[in-house]
Design a protein around this motif. Structure first.
Motif, PDB file in Angstrom:
ATOM      1  N   LEU A 125       0.738  -1.277  -0.013  1.00 20.12           N
ATOM      2  CA  LEU A 125       0.051  -0.040   0.106  1.00 20.12           C
ATOM      3  C   LEU A 125       0.827   1.405  -0.070  1.00 20.12           C
ATOM      4  O   LEU A 125       0.559   2.073  -0.758  1.00 20.12           O
ATOM      5  N   LEU A 126       2.006   1.112   0.788  1.00 22.84           N
ATOM      6  CA  LEU A 126       2.791   2.300   0.837  1.00 22.84           C
ATOM      7  C   LEU A 126       3.469   2.471  -0.416  1.00 22.84           C
ATOM      8  O   LEU A 126       3.756   3.761  -0.910  1.00 22.84           O
ATOM      9  N   MET A 127       4.104   1.666  -1.181  1.00 20.09           N
ATOM     10  CA  MET A 127       4.578   1.827  -2.356  1.00 20.09           C
ATOM     11  C   MET A 127       3.570   2.383  -3.562  1.00 20.09           C
ATOM     12  O   MET A 127       4.104   2.866  -4.520  1.00 20.09           O
ATOM     13  N   ARG A 128       2.450   2.106  -3.228  1.00 21.26           N
ATOM     14  CA  ARG A 128       1.288   2.645  -4.338  1.00 21.26           C
ATOM     15  C   ARG A 128       1.109   4.221  -4.254  1.00 21.26           C
ATOM     16  O   ARG A 128       0.657   4.697  -5.293  1.00 21.26           O
ATOM     17  N   ILE A 129       1.374   4.859  -2.936  1.00 22.46           N
ATOM     18  CA  ILE A 129       1.307   6.271  -2.731  1.00 22.46           C
ATOM     19  C   ILE A 129       2.525   6.952  -3.417  1.00 22.46           C
ATOM     20  O   ILE A 129       3.605   6.468  -3.308  1.00 22.46           O
ATOM     21  N   ASN A 130       2.185   8.167  -3.873  1.00 22.86           N
ATOM     22  CA  ASN A 130       3.056   9.127  -4.584  1.00 22.86           C
ATOM     23  C   ASN A 130       4.237   9.217  -3.458  1.00 22.86           C
ATOM     24  O   ASN A 130       3.705   9.516  -2.139  1.00 22.86           O
ATOM     25  N   SER A 131       5.502   9.251  -3.684  1.00 23.40           N
ATOM     26  CA  SER A 131       6.410   9.721  -3.072  1.00 23.40           C
ATOM     27  C   SER A 131       6.429  11.075  -2.135  1.00 23.40           C
ATOM     28  O   SER A 131       6.887  11.136  -0.993  1.00 23.40           O
ATOM     29  N   ARG A 132       5.879  12.045  -2.996  1.00 22.54           N
ATOM     30  CA  ARG A 132       5.707  13.267  -2.088  1.00 22.54           C
ATOM     31  C   ARG A 132       4.549  13.089  -1.375  1.00 22.54           C
ATOM     32  O   ARG A 132       4.524  13.871  -0.282  1.00 22.54           O
ATOM     33  N   VAL A 133       3.616  12.594  -1.637  1.00 23.57           N
ATOM     34  CA  VAL A 133       2.479  12.491  -0.706  1.00 23.57           C
ATOM     35  C   VAL A 133       2.812  11.654   0.435  1.00 23.57           C
ATOM     36  O   VAL A 133       2.687  11.985   1.583  1.00 23.57           O
ATOM     37  N   LEU A 134       3.768  10.554   0.091  1.00 22.42           N
ATOM     38  CA  LEU A 134       4.254  10.048   1.285  1.00 22.42           C
ATOM     39  C   LEU A 134       5.039  10.908   2.138  1.00 22.42           C
ATOM     40  O   LEU A 134       5.111  10.535   3.399  1.00 22.42           O
ATOM     41  N   LEU A 135       5.892  11.639   1.800  1.00 22.69           N
ATOM     42  CA  LEU A 135       6.902  12.371   2.338  1.00 22.69           C
ATOM     43  C   LEU A 135       6.044  13.425   3.233  1.00 22.69           C
ATOM     44  O   LEU A 135       6.375  13.547   4.505  1.00 22.69           O
ATOM     45  N   LEU A 137       2.851  12.893   4.273  1.00 29.44           N
ATOM     46  CA  LEU A 137       2.318  12.104   5.204  1.00 29.44           C
ATOM     47  C   LEU A 137       3.240  11.915   6.340  1.00 29.44           C
ATOM     48  O   LEU A 137       2.912  12.115   7.593  1.00 29.44           O
ATOM     49  N   LEU A 138       4.255  11.454   6.111  1.00 36.93           N
ATOM     50  CA  LEU A 138       5.497  11.269   7.080  1.00 36.93           C
ATOM     51  C   LEU A 138       5.831  12.302   8.054  1.00 36.93           C
ATOM     52  O   LEU A 138       5.750  12.259   9.232  1.00 36.93           O
ATOM     53  N   LEU A 139       6.067  13.542   7.228  1.00 40.28           N
ATOM     54  CA  LEU A 139       6.385  14.852   8.014  1.00 40.28           C
ATOM     55  C   LEU A 139       5.240  15.192   9.248  1.00 40.28           C
ATOM     56  O   LEU A 139       5.506  15.767  10.185  1.00 40.28           O
ATOM     57  N   PHE A 140       4.051  15.181   8.628  1.00 41.50           N
ATOM     58  CA  PHE A 140       2.854  15.295   9.512  1.00 41.50           C
ATOM     59  C   PHE A 140       2.543  14.372  10.261  1.00 41.50           C
ATOM     60  O   PHE A 140       2.352  14.797  11.709  1.00 41.50           O
ATOM     61  N   GLY A 141       3.065  12.967  10.380  1.00 45.13           N
ATOM     62  CA  GLY A 141       2.973  12.122  11.401  1.00 45.13           C
ATOM     63  C   GLY A 141       4.037  12.278  12.399  1.00 45.13           C
ATOM     64  O   GLY A 141       3.599  12.251  13.627  1.00 45.13           O
TER      65      GLY A 141
END
Length: 858
Positions: A125-135, A137-141
């Protein structure tokens, strides 16, 4: 290599009468010239085949420029495969000197068992998410995490920071390990087969465990919804429903984190093993460094997850429940809400250890008894149908299961120490109790730092790759452990001064620092004792090997005797540690309202923290063991030169010792932690019953019976586990024998063994067999408590059930410690007695003495 050198080599080959071979050599060179690529070391092996397809002659050229072609393009003239730089130099020297000796016989090919790679759902699931979006989300978390931490305490922010840095260090270690070469194609194929088997079993096993965890979570929810609330819960306004959902959420989070810890341990080991095998062809020290850093990755992630998981739960509950605000829960009661986390970790560790242990021993017994003893073939020989299952077992039993086990030990120790710290601070009316509550998190944060230093202290040095010319791997690991121990003493003293200083008892922090020193010394002594009884450089293992010279029976007798004897010193050390730490805590100067000393139990908790203050490095040494074992198997199956196998054998023998020392370390820390958990159990009973409960009288018949049941439980559990291994091993033995009988060409490399069949048999058997012993451990205390509670209700003793269960837990803990010490040390000694004989002592491999040692090892 320059053009002139190549012409010189070709000329020598022509003059030496190699005939038509040089024409094929020239064709290959022209083919390489057509392809552009990086400089790649390549060994070109010319093979002349006769009509029966048997190899009659091989000779070797040297390296080329260009990409490596597929070996099938040159079959049967010539076959190309990767080599490393020092092999290329050696080949140049051979060509210059005309030393074109015969090649070692190798199997024709290894079957490609590679199936579709498995990636867990969450990663897919994580690999399907766009890398920028994932970044984002990670910073927000991370921002939310640090905001909650800052709202709780600066100490939580410190813990978060250290854990995240340790995760970054572990990522660096992963990239460093994965950047190493995997060796020739035959090594890669074997490693991929092991990887598939381990990931497949892990997926099935943890799928079963997750279903049982969800079911148990529902049971816990039902119990908490219908049980009475404690006075602390009533005072804070925490109702039954909220308490139930908090406990179940903590339980599921603990189970999830424990599963992730196990997966991480297995994930890195199945990728590091082939890189250690490849490095062993160049340098023993490089192979050691790769194995240690791969183990260090797992250790840092396991310890870091245990610490950050508890810190996140603590901070979340603190902010959500408005702790310490008027009319809300007090901070000293907050750690009681974390108990579910430890229980979830324990639940997963129990079944992970059972399933993985049954798997690894069943495969080991099947492979060794038929392969070594009956057929007389080497360990990890590619002709053995059970060899892949054996190598898979090292990963699921010694990596995944041990990661889950240490995760559970650390989590339980942190939570119990937080509960005791909060209770003591409340009794002593300490103004700011957060230091005593959060102290365990700080200790293990420093553990991540100092263990990282210990891991990086093991560096690669150039050596000749010859056993006699390199330093003893155990001595290298011991140096790293010594560095970690010294740093642990310093950081533990700093932690106690920072967290445990209070105006009510200005010198209390020094007493607790000494308690930590007691724990650190206990850990070091435990490691030394286990090393003495399991390393073949010392007398006990050599005496056991000598007993093998007179047969299988005397080997078994000597091994049982050694295991029984090995329980004495650890018990004495544990006893001295508990008494010393309790006395130091009692004399710390902390007293309750009545003036009675109250620091004894917390002193024991601090000693337990001291013992586990180097847990990450000790777990690194443990993970080193199965990685080295797998590397030896890959070297044997790919039939590398004997000098490479000697290096991996040496690392494997050291790995057996480090695995045993880690288990001894875990047993010792569990013994100290069980004393704390037993006290926490009595405090919890007293809170619910609202009557004092501080002693258990074994002179009461029912209570004495509870003790007998507890001791019996350990023996029955061990018996069922051993029977499970035996039944699973029988299936493997019968399958291996069947293949040797029905496929006689296996022994001549004319037929391929069915490795997948053995993997499937042992996987299904271990999953089936782990349920019964695991259910016994979970259901027995509940059943005993229920029966005697009903009996106490009708006889006018309302606490009878709690007292019987307390006696049961007490006796089971004592019996379990002794049984674990016996089985752990005897097993490690039997394994290394076999390794000692395989070095050439007492007849060496294949001798009757060796066969007896193999029987003992199984």
């Amino acid at each position: 290599m320059g053009k002139g050198k190549r012409n010189k080599v070709i000329g020598r080959g022509l003059r030496s009468g190699l005939g038509e071979m040089w024409r094929e050599f020239w064709k290959v060179e022209r083919l390489f010239k057509k392809v552009r690529g990086d400089h790649l070391g390549c060994e070109i092996v010319f093979v002349r085949w006769d009509p029966t397809n048997e190899i009659r002659h091989r000779s070797t050229t040297t390296e080329f420029w260009g990409d490596l072609p597929q070996s099938g393009e040159f079959n049967p003239f010539p076959v190309a495969r990767r080599v490393n730089s020092f092999q290329a130099v050696a080949m140049d020297d051979d060509m210059e000197g005309g030393n074109l000796g015969p090649y070692q016989e190798r199997p024709r090919t290894f079957p490609n068992m590679r199936s579709k790679p498995y990636t867990p759902l969450i990663f897919r699931l994580l690999m399907r998410i766009n890398s920028r979006v994932l970044l984002v989300l990670l910073l927000f978390g991370l921002g939310a995490l640090f905001y909650i931490g800052a709202s709780t305490s600066p100490i939580i922010v410190f813990v978060y920071s250290v854990c995240i840095i340790s995760f970054l260090v572990s990522i660096y270690l992963t990239k460093w390990v994965l950047s190493k070469d995997e060796g020739p194609p035959e090594m890669v194929q074997i490693s991929e087969a092991i990887r598939d088997g381990a990931e497949g079993f892990f997926r099935t096993q943890y799928g079963t465990i997750s279903k049982m965890a969800v079911l148990l979570g529902l049971v816990i929810l039902s119990i908490y919804l219908f049980r009475s609330t404690t006075p602390q819960q009533e005072a804070s306004g925490l109702g039954r429903t909220t308490s139930a959902y908090i406990t179940v959420a903590a339980f599921l989070l603990g189970a999830l984190c424990s599963g992730v810890a196990g997966y991480v341990g297995m994930w890195v080991s199945v990728r590091a093993n082939v890189r250690v095998s490849s490095a062993a062809r160049r340098s023993a020290r490089e192979a050691l460094q790769i194995a240690v850093r791969a183990g260090g990755f797992s250790a840092l992630v396991v310890v870091g997850m245990a610490v950050i998981g508890i810190a996140i739960l603590y901070a979340t509950f603190y902010v959500w429940l408005g702790v310490d605000s008027p009319g809300a829960m007090k901070v000293t009661d907050l750690p009681l809400l974390l108990v579910g986390y430890g229980f979830g970790a324990s639940f997963v560790a129990l079944f992970a250890q059972l399933g993985g242990g049954i798997y690894t021993k069943a495969a080991d017994v099947g492979a060794d008894l038929v392969g070594k003893v009956e057929q007389g073939i080497p360990e990890d020989d590619p002709r053995n149908p059970a060899v892949i299952a054996d190598l898979v077992g090292d990963n699921v039993g010694d990596c995944a299961a041990r990661g889950a086990d240490l995760f559970e030990s650390i989590a339980a120790e942190i939570i119990s120490a937080m509960i005791l710290g909060g209770t003591m601070a409340q009794r002593c009316k300490i103004e700011d109790p957060s230091g005593f509550i959060l102290f365990p998190l700080v200790v293990h944060s420093f553990d991540l730092i100092i263990s990282s230093v210990g891991i990086f202290s093991i560096r690669n040095t150039r050596d000749s790759g010859i056993i006699g010319a390199i330093e003893d791997p155990m001595a290298i690991l011991q140096k790293g452990y010594s560095v970690t121990i010294i740093l642990a003493v310093l950081t533990f003293g700093l932690s106690t001064r920072w967290m445990l200083y209070t105006e009510q008892a200005p010198s209390a922090w020094l007493n607790f620092a000494l308690c930590g020193l007691v724990g650190i010394m206990t850990a070091y002594i435990f490691v030394m004792i286990t090393k003495y009884y399991t390393d073949y450089k010392h007398e006990p293992v050599r005496t056991l090997a000598l007993a093998s010279s007179t047969g299988h029976g005397t080997n078994i007798i000597a091994g049982v005797s050694l295991g029984l004897e090995s329980t004495a010193l650890p018990v004495l050390v544990i006893s001295v540690s508990i008494i010393s730490a309790y006395w130091l805590g009692q004399t710390s100067g902390l007293v309750d309202e009545s003036g009675s000393p109250t620091g004894g139990l917390f002193g024991t908790a601090v000693a337990t923290m001291g013992m586990l203050s180097t847990a990450a490095y000790v777990l690194t040494m443990d993970m080193f063991g199965p990685i080295a074992d797998n590397a030896g198997g890959i070297v044997e199956m790919s039939q590398q030169p004997e000098s490479v196998r000697e290096i991996t054998d040496l690392l494997d023998a050291v790995g057996n010792t480090t695995k045993a020392t880690t288990k001894g370390f875990a047993i010792g820390s569990a013994a100290l932690a069980s004393f704390l958990l037993f006290s926490a159990y009595m405090d919890e009973v007293a809170s619910f019953a609202q009557v004092p409960f501080n002693q258990v009288d074994i002179a009461i018949p029912e209570v004495f019976i509870g003790g007998l049941l507890g001791s019996m439980l350990i023996f029955l559990f061990s018996a069922w586990a051993c029977a499970a291994v035996g039944r699973s091993a029988q299936e493997v033995v019968n399958e291996v024998r069947r293949q040797f009988i029905e496929r006689p060409g296996i022994m001549e490399y004319k037929e391929k063994p069915d490795y997948g069949r053995c993997v499937s048999i042992v996987a299904s058997a271990s999953l089936r067999e782990m349920i019964k012993p695991g259910a016994l451990a979970i259901i027995s205390p509940i059943a005993v408590g229920f029966v005697f509670r009903v009996l106490g209700y009708y006889t006018g003793h309302p606490l009878l059930g709690a007292k019987v269960v307390a006696s049961m837990l007490m006796f089971a803990t004592v019996s379990g410690i002794l049984m674990a010490l016996f089985l752990n040390t005897a097993g490690g000694a039997w394994d290394n007695a076999k390794k000692y004989i395989e070095t050439g002592a007492l007849g060496g491999k294949g001798s009757e003495c060796h066969k007896a040692a193999v029987t003992g090892d199984t």
